[in-house]
Design a protein around this motif. Sequence first.
Motif, mmCIF file in Angstrom:
data_model
loop_
_atom_site.group_PDB
_atom_site.id
_atom_site.type_symbol
_atom_site.label_atom_id
_atom_site.label_comp_id
_atom_site.label_asym_id
_atom_site.label_seq_id
_atom_site.Cartn_x
_atom_site.Cartn_y
_atom_site.Cartn_z
ATOM 1 N N ARG A 119 0.833 -1.209 0.000
ATOM 2 C CA ARG A 119 0.000 0.000 0.000
ATOM 3 C C ARG A 119 0.863 1.253 0.000
ATOM 4 O O ARG A 119 0.646 2.179 -0.772
ATOM 5 N N ASP A 120 1.892 1.265 0.836
ATOM 6 C CA ASP A 120 2.780 2.423 0.924
ATOM 7 C C ASP A 120 3.584 2.615 -0.360
ATOM 8 O O ASP A 120 3.798 3.746 -0.801
ATOM 9 N N GLU A 121 4.013 1.522 -0.965
ATOM 10 C CA GLU A 121 4.757 1.605 -2.217
ATOM 11 C C GLU A 121 3.888 2.222 -3.319
ATOM 12 O O GLU A 121 4.346 3.092 -4.080
ATOM 13 N N VAL A 122 2.630 1.807 -3.405
ATOM 14 C CA VAL A 122 1.715 2.354 -4.414
ATOM 15 C C VAL A 122 1.417 3.822 -4.116
ATOM 16 O O VAL A 122 1.439 4.673 -5.020
ATOM 17 N N ARG A 123 1.154 4.138 -2.854
ATOM 18 C CA ARG A 123 0.899 5.537 -2.469
ATOM 19 C C ARG A 123 2.075 6.429 -2.856
ATOM 20 O O ARG A 123 1.905 7.501 -3.425
ATOM 21 N N ASP A 124 3.297 5.979 -2.554
ATOM 22 C CA ASP A 124 4.485 6.758 -2.877
ATOM 23 C C ASP A 124 4.651 6.925 -4.386
ATOM 24 O O ASP A 124 5.049 7.996 -4.859
#
Length: 150
Positions: A119-124
């Motif tokens: 999730r964090d990788e996609v958000r970033d």
Amino acid sequence: FARLALRHGYTIIPVATVGTEDSFEVVADFPLSNVLRLGGLIPAPKSKKVAGNAFMEGSTLPVLLPKVGELQKVYFKIGNPIRARPRSSTDLDDGLTERPVDPDINLRMPSVEQVVALRDEVRDAVEREVNWLLEFRDSDPGRFIRTPSL
């Protein structure tokens, strides 16, 4: 989305857009929940998991009008694909054999840490694309669309 992507090996394509928020003006908030629930005749659900956000008490739908005198371009950017790799039930390198296994597809449920990391990788990735678009938009001499005078 991250849990499903990890579990089934989906590829996520980050997509960013800039300019839509500048193209329209919110002129009213339509009381969506009241209309869908027939003015309150149908009670609101206790959880949005049951019926979705539209039926929750206080849900609204914005009524939009284009900003005719201030038309400008809308920018889109597609980021690099992010491959989510599922964890097979036979892949025991993390030692978490207690997680449930789906017998139909033989995949384990991803750990919370794996879901949060994806999730964090996609958000970033989306944030990087939005920042790139903002810089590009600021330097675009053709950003604003000239409309002929009436």
